[in-house]
Design a protein around this motif. Sequence first.
Motif, PDB file in Angstrom:
ATOM      1  N   LEU A  92      21.283  31.171   5.607  1.00  0.00           N
ATOM      2  CA  LEU A  92      22.479  30.438   6.020  1.00  0.00           C
ATOM      3  C   LEU A  92      22.912  30.820   7.437  1.00  0.00           C
ATOM      4  O   LEU A  92      23.403  29.973   8.189  1.00  0.00           O
ATOM      5  N   LYS A  93      22.698  32.069   7.812  1.00  0.00           N
ATOM      6  CA  LYS A  93      23.003  32.483   9.186  1.00  0.00           C
ATOM      7  C   LYS A  93      22.149  31.689  10.174  1.00  0.00           C
ATOM      8  O   LYS A  93      22.656  31.167  11.182  1.00  0.00           O
ATOM      9  N   HIS A  94      20.864  31.567   9.884  1.00  0.00           N
ATOM     10  CA  HIS A  94      19.965  30.838  10.785  1.00  0.00           C
ATOM     11  C   HIS A  94      20.207  29.330  10.713  1.00  0.00           C
ATOM     12  O   HIS A  94      20.045  28.627  11.720  1.00  0.00           O
ATOM     13  N   ALA A  95      20.588  28.826   9.554  1.00  0.00           N
ATOM     14  CA  ALA A  95      20.905  27.403   9.429  1.00  0.00           C
ATOM     15  C   ALA A  95      22.116  27.039  10.286  1.00  0.00           C
ATOM     16  O   ALA A  95      22.126  26.010  10.975  1.00  0.00           O
ATOM     17  N   GLU A  96      23.134  27.874  10.263  1.00  0.00           N
ATOM     18  CA  GLU A  96      24.319  27.621  11.084  1.00  0.00           C
ATOM     19  C   GLU A  96      23.976  27.693  12.566  1.00  0.00           C
ATOM     20  O   GLU A  96      24.464  26.878  13.368  1.00  0.00           O
ATOM     21  N   ALA A  97      23.126  28.644  12.946  1.00  0.00           N
ATOM     22  CA  ALA A  97      22.720  28.756  14.353  1.00  0.00           C
ATOM     23  C   ALA A  97      21.942  27.520  14.794  1.00  0.00           C
ATOM     24  O   ALA A  97      22.116  27.021  15.916  1.00  0.00           O
ATOM     25  N   ALA A  98      21.080  27.006  13.921  1.00  0.00           N
ATOM     26  CA  ALA A  98      20.315  25.803  14.256  1.00  0.00           C
ATOM     27  C   ALA A  98      21.232  24.592  14.379  1.00  0.00           C
ATOM     28  O   ALA A  98      21.057  23.756  15.278  1.00  0.00           O
ATOM     29  N   ASP A  99      22.206  24.468  13.489  1.00  0.00           N
ATOM     30  CA  ASP A  99      23.175  23.369  13.600  1.00  0.00           C
ATOM     31  C   ASP A  99      23.916  23.434  14.928  1.00  0.00           C
ATOM     32  O   ASP A  99      24.133  22.415  15.594  1.00  0.00           O
ATOM     33  N   ASP A 100      24.310  24.642  15.325  1.00  0.00           N
ATOM     34  CA  ASP A 100      25.009  24.814  16.605  1.00  0.00           C
ATOM     35  C   ASP A 100      24.102  24.423  17.768  1.00  0.00           C
ATOM     36  O   ASP A 100      24.536  23.762  18.720  1.00  0.00           O
ATOM     37  N   ALA A 101      22.838  24.852  17.708  1.00  0.00           N
ATOM     38  CA  ALA A 101      21.892  24.532  18.787  1.00  0.00           C
ATOM     39  C   ALA A 101      21.666  23.027  18.872  1.00  0.00           C
ATOM     40  O   ALA A 101      21.558  22.473  19.975  1.00  0.00           O
ATOM     41  N   TRP A 102      21.598  22.350  17.725  1.00  0.00           N
ATOM     42  CA  TRP A 102      21.413  20.903  17.718  1.00  0.00           C
ATOM     43  C   TRP A 102      22.605  20.206  18.361  1.00  0.00           C
ATOM     44  O   TRP A 102      22.443  19.283  19.168  1.00  0.00           O
ATOM     45  N   ARG A 103      23.802  20.651  18.037  1.00  0.00           N
ATOM     46  CA  ARG A 103      24.999  20.039  18.639  1.00  0.00           C
ATOM     47  C   ARG A 103      25.038  20.283  20.140  1.00  0.00           C
ATOM     48  O   ARG A 103      25.376  19.375  20.916  1.00  0.00           O
ATOM     49  N   ARG A 104      24.681  21.486  20.572  1.00  0.00           N
ATOM     50  CA  ARG A 104      24.697  21.784  22.006  1.00  0.00           C
ATOM     51  C   ARG A 104      23.670  20.955  22.761  1.00  0.00           C
ATOM     52  O   ARG A 104      23.898  20.562  23.908  1.00  0.00           O
ATOM     53  N   ALA A 105      22.539  20.676  22.135  1.00  0.00           N
ATOM     54  CA  ALA A 105      21.494  19.886  22.801  1.00  0.00           C
ATOM     55  C   ALA A 105      21.957  18.468  23.070  1.00  0.00           C
ATOM     56  O   ALA A 105      21.514  17.839  24.041  1.00  0.00           O
ATOM     57  N   GLY A 106      22.831  17.949  22.225  1.00  0.00           N
ATOM     58  CA  GLY A 106      23.414  16.621  22.456  1.00  0.00           C
ATOM     59  C   GLY A 106      22.391  15.510  22.548  1.00  0.00           C
ATOM     60  O   GLY A 106      22.536  14.597  23.374  1.00  0.00           O
ATOM     61  N   ILE A 107      21.362  15.533  21.715  1.00  0.00           N
ATOM     62  CA  ILE A 107      20.312  14.513  21.765  1.00  0.00           C
ATOM     63  C   ILE A 107      20.855  13.195  21.219  1.00  0.00           C
ATOM     64  O   ILE A 107      21.341  13.127  20.090  1.00  0.00           O
TER      65      ILE A 107
END
Length: 267
Positions: A92-107
Motif C-alpha cells: 500500500l505504501k508503494h501503491a500510494e507513491a505510484a498514484d502520486d507519481a501518476w498524478r504528478r506526471a499529468g498524462i
Amino acid sequence: MPRTALDPLFTAVDAPAFTDRHLAELAAGTLAAVRVPDFLDRQTCASVLAGLDRLPTADYDHARVPTPILRFGPALNDYREPDGTLDVDRYLKHAEAADDAWRRAGIRPDPIAASLERLGSAWGVTVSPATIDGRPAFGGTLREIDNGALIHYDSVNREFPTGLFDQQVVAQLAFNIWVQAPADGRGATMIWRHRWEPVDERYRDAYGYRPEAVNGHQRVRLVPETGDGLLFNPVHFHAVEPCPGQRRIAFAFFLALTLTGQLISWS
C-alpha cells in the motif's frame, strides 16, 4: 499425444466496442479474447507516449522475472509472501507513491480513466478500485515487454487463497491497451485453452512455465496494433512473443466480477 479436437467457442473476436456479453462470455470461459481496434486513436496514443518519460520506471526483480520488462506501478505478486499472503503495508505504501507519481506526471488524455469508463459503461456500472482493508489497490501498470513474457496464468483467488480484497472475486479478466506496438507483426499475445493443473508444476520456470505445459492445447495468437484494447480471461495460460528491436508498450490492469455483480480493478 497432441489433441486434435478444437473447442469452437475458444475464439478471439474483433469488435467495435466491448459489451456486457463479451465480459460475461470471457468470465464463463466461452470466448478466448475480445479485441477492439483503435480503442485509443493514434493522436491520443502519441500524446500518452510523449508523457511517459515523466513516470518513474524500473525493471522487475530479475530473480523473479528473468526477461527484462520495464514497468511503472506495483503489481500485487511483487509483494506476495511464501505463505500466499500479501505484505500489505509495503504494497500500500508503494501503491500510494505510484498514484502520486501518476498524478504528478499529468498524462492527458488519461488512458486508464478512459478505459475504465468505457468498460464500466459496457457492464452498466462504474468500475471501482479493489480495496484492501478499505484502501484502494493500484490499477494501471505500464509495461514495455520487448523481450517477451513467459507462459503463465493470473488468478488472484489461487495466488492469494486465503483472500485478499474486501470484495469477493467471482471471475477475473485482464485488460491491455497498447500505446505503441511493433510494426512488423511481432510481439503477439498468445492464449491457450488450458488452465493450471497440479501436473503443470513439473514445467515450472521462474514465475511461469516451459512450453511443454501447453503442448497440444488449442491457442489463439493476437498481434497488437497501436491503439488496440484487448480483454481476455487470464486464468488461461498466456504469454508474449519477443519483438527484438521494436517497442511494445501497454497499460494493463485486471478486472473482476464480484459476488454482488460489481466490477473492480487492480494491477
